[in-house]
Scaffold this motif. Sequence first.
Motif, short mmCIF file in Angstrom:
data_model
loop_
_atom_site.label_atom_id
_atom_site.label_comp_id
_atom_site.label_asym_id
_atom_site.label_seq_id
_atom_site.Cartn_x
_atom_site.Cartn_y
_atom_site.Cartn_z
N LEU A 1 79.46 -50.13 -24.78
CA LEU A 1 79.34 -48.69 -25.07
C LEU A 1 78.91 -48.44 -26.50
O LEU A 1 78.11 -47.53 -26.77
CB LEU A 1 80.68 -48.00 -24.78
CG LEU A 1 81.06 -47.88 -23.30
CD1 LEU A 1 82.52 -47.50 -23.15
CD2 LEU A 1 80.18 -46.86 -22.61
N ASN B 1 78.92 -41.97 -23.77
CA ASN B 1 79.41 -43.29 -24.18
C ASN B 1 80.69 -43.19 -25.00
O ASN B 1 81.63 -43.97 -24.80
CB ASN B 1 78.34 -44.02 -24.99
CG ASN B 1 77.10 -44.33 -24.18
OD1 ASN B 1 77.16 -44.42 -22.95
ND2 ASN B 1 75.97 -44.49 -24.84
N PHE C 1 81.64 -49.41 -16.04
CA PHE C 1 80.51 -49.68 -16.94
C PHE C 1 80.17 -51.17 -16.94
O PHE C 1 79.03 -51.55 -17.16
CB PHE C 1 80.87 -49.22 -18.35
CG PHE C 1 79.82 -48.37 -18.97
CD1 PHE C 1 79.77 -47.02 -18.71
CD2 PHE C 1 78.86 -48.92 -19.80
CE1 PHE C 1 78.79 -46.23 -19.27
CE2 PHE C 1 77.89 -48.14 -20.37
CZ PHE C 1 77.85 -46.78 -20.10
N SER D 1 83.70 -53.72 -22.08
CA SER D 1 83.18 -52.36 -22.01
C SER D 1 83.00 -51.73 -23.38
O SER D 1 82.01 -51.03 -23.62
CB SER D 1 84.12 -51.50 -21.15
OG SER D 1 84.15 -51.96 -19.83
#
Length: 646
Positions: free
Chosen positions: A387, A554, A233, A383
Amino acid sequence: MAACPRGCAPILDKDIMATSLKRCLSVLDLTLLGVGGMVGSGLYVLTGTVAKDTAGPAVIISFLFAGIASLLAAFCYAEFGARIPKTGSAYMFTYVSVGEIWAFLIGWNVILENMIGGAAVARAWSGYLDSIFNHTIQNFTETHIMQWNVPFLAHYPDLLAAGILIVASCFISFGVKVSSYLNHVFSIISLCVILFIMVFGFMLAEPANWSQAQGGFAPFGISGILAGSATCFYAFVGFDVIASSSEEAKNPQRAVPIATAVSLTLAALAYILVSTVLTLIVPWSTLDPNSALSDAFFRRGYSWAGIIVAVGSICAMNTVLLCNLFSLPRIVYAMADDGLFFSFFAKVNPVTKVPVNAILVFGFLMAVLALIFDLEALVQFLSIGTLLAYTFVAKASSKETTSTTPDLNTEGTIAPSEAQTITENNEEMKQYESFSDKLQLVERQTKERRGVGQLKACWEPYLNRLFGNCEPGEVVAFCVLALVVSSVSLCAVVEFGRNHLQLPLWSFIMLVVIFSTVYILSLALIWAHEPQKNNKTFQVPLVPLIPGASILFNIFLMMKLSSLTWIRFTVWIAIGLLVYFGYGIWHSKEGKRELQPKDMAARYVVLPSGSLVETVQPVQPEGQTDASAPQVNASSPATAESAGTR
C-alpha cells in the motif's frame, strides 16, 4: 540519469531503451506474468480465510474494493512502466519523480513485499498440499523434527515451503525465457481449473447459504468488509511484476499498459466469481481456511473435483512463486546499479542475462522466512509495504504537472520536443547569440506555449492574483503535499475518531468536513494547472482524480491494518535507513556526479546552411569570463545530453 541534488528527480538517459538485460518479452508474456502473479494462493487460500474469519459471503465486496484500489494504482504503474521502461518498478518511478532517499525507502519496502509475498505463497503451497494428505507432513515434522511455541512464529519449521523456494530460485537463475516458459505452462493450467470451478460450482450453488439462517450475506458488517479488503490486497500485489519486467519487454510503450489492464481485469473477475461460488457451495462458517475450495467439493461428494482443484491450486501458487522470484532480484539489481545497495547485486550473468547473485541470495532469504513464519503474519506484513508503494506511485502521478520525465519516441529515445522543453523551462538557458552577421537568431515557437505547471488560461482571471507570482509547479507541489496530509488526517479521523479517540459528534463532523475540504481543494488546484502532455505513451486518465483517489484508498486500507503490523513495518524502515545512511548515501552514483545542469547554458543558432546547432557553454559567475572555455556543439534536434547523461 543526469546528476541532481538528492531531493530532486534525475533526468533519464537519451537512449532509455538501452539495457544489459535481454528484451524478449511480448504482450502475452507480460499478461501471463501479471495473471500468474495475482491468481495464486490468494484464490485458493485467502478466499476461504477472509470469508470465514473476516467478511463472510461479503468477501465478494472485499475483493471488489481491493480490486478497485489496485486498478487505480495500476493506472499509475502502467503510465510509468511505459514511459520509463527500466527495471525497478515503484523504486524507479519514485526515483525519477521524487528523489533518491524516498526511492530507496520505497525500493526497500518493495523488497520486503516480494520477500514476504514469496514466503507466504510457499507457506500456503505447503499448507494446501499438507491438508490434502490429512496434515501428514505437519504431524511428521512436529513429532520427529521439532516444534516451538514462540510468539509471532509458526508452530513448526516448514521444510517443504523452504525447499520449494530454493528449487524455484534455481530455475529462475537459468534466464528469463525459462522463467517465462514455466509461467506459461502453470498459468494456462490454472486458468483452465478456474474456469472449471466457476462452471461446476454454479451448478452446485445453494442460495440458502447466504440466508439469515446461516448468518446472512455480511455477518461482520461494513467493518468486516473493509478489514477484509485490506487483507485481500495481498491477492492483487502481483501486477507490478509487469512494470518490473518492462526493461525486458520488446515494446514496453505498448505492452506494459495492455498487459496491466488485461491481467488485472482477469484476476479481479476470477476472485469475485470464485468467492461467489465458494460461499454458495457450502456455508461460509464451515470453510476450511487452508484448502477451502477443494474441501468444499469433497464435502459435497465430488472428490474427483477436489483433486482437480488441488492440481490447479498447486500450479497457481507456482506461478506466484515464479513472479515473486522474478521481480525481487530485478528491483535489488536496479538499486545496486544506482549505488544505493551493495554492488555485489548489480552483477548480471553474461550467459543468462539475469542478476544471478540477487536471485540466489534473496531466494535463500525467502526460504528462511517461509521456514519460521506462519501465513497470517506474513500476509498482514505484506499489505502495508504494498500500500505504501502504491501511494508513492500515485503521488508521483498526481505531481505530473511538475514532472520532467521525458517522453519517448517509437525508437525509445527522448523525443526532440521534450529535449527542447527541458532547456526552455529553465529561464537561465533562454539565451540566443549569433557568431557573426551571417548568423540569424532563432525564435523558438515553443516559447509561446503555456508551460507545464502554470495556471491554465481559463483560470488565470480568477487565480492569477493568488498564484501569479509562484514558480511553475510550485503550487502543484504544495497541493500534492496537502493532498497526502489531508488524506492521512481524514482516514485517521474516520477510522479512529468515534471509537479510539472518542471524539464528540460535532468535533468528528467538523474534522471530517475540514479535511475533506482541503482534499477537494488540493485536487481542484492541481487540475487548474497545465499537466505534462504526452501523446506517445499511455497516460493516467482523469489526472489528478484517479491518483488522488488511489492515495485516499490506499491510506484508508493501511489504517485498517493491525498495530503489530505497523510496529514490524517501523522496524523494517529503521533497518532500511541504517542501510541507506551507512552505505547507499556514500556510494550513490547520483551523489558522486558534478551538478552539470547548473553549470551549463545552451544557445541556439541557425547556420547559413539552414541547420540548427546548439552550443553548450559553462556559465561563469557574474563579473568573470573565461575565454578559453570550451564549446560543445550538438546537431539538431537538441537532445537531453545538454542536461547531462547517466
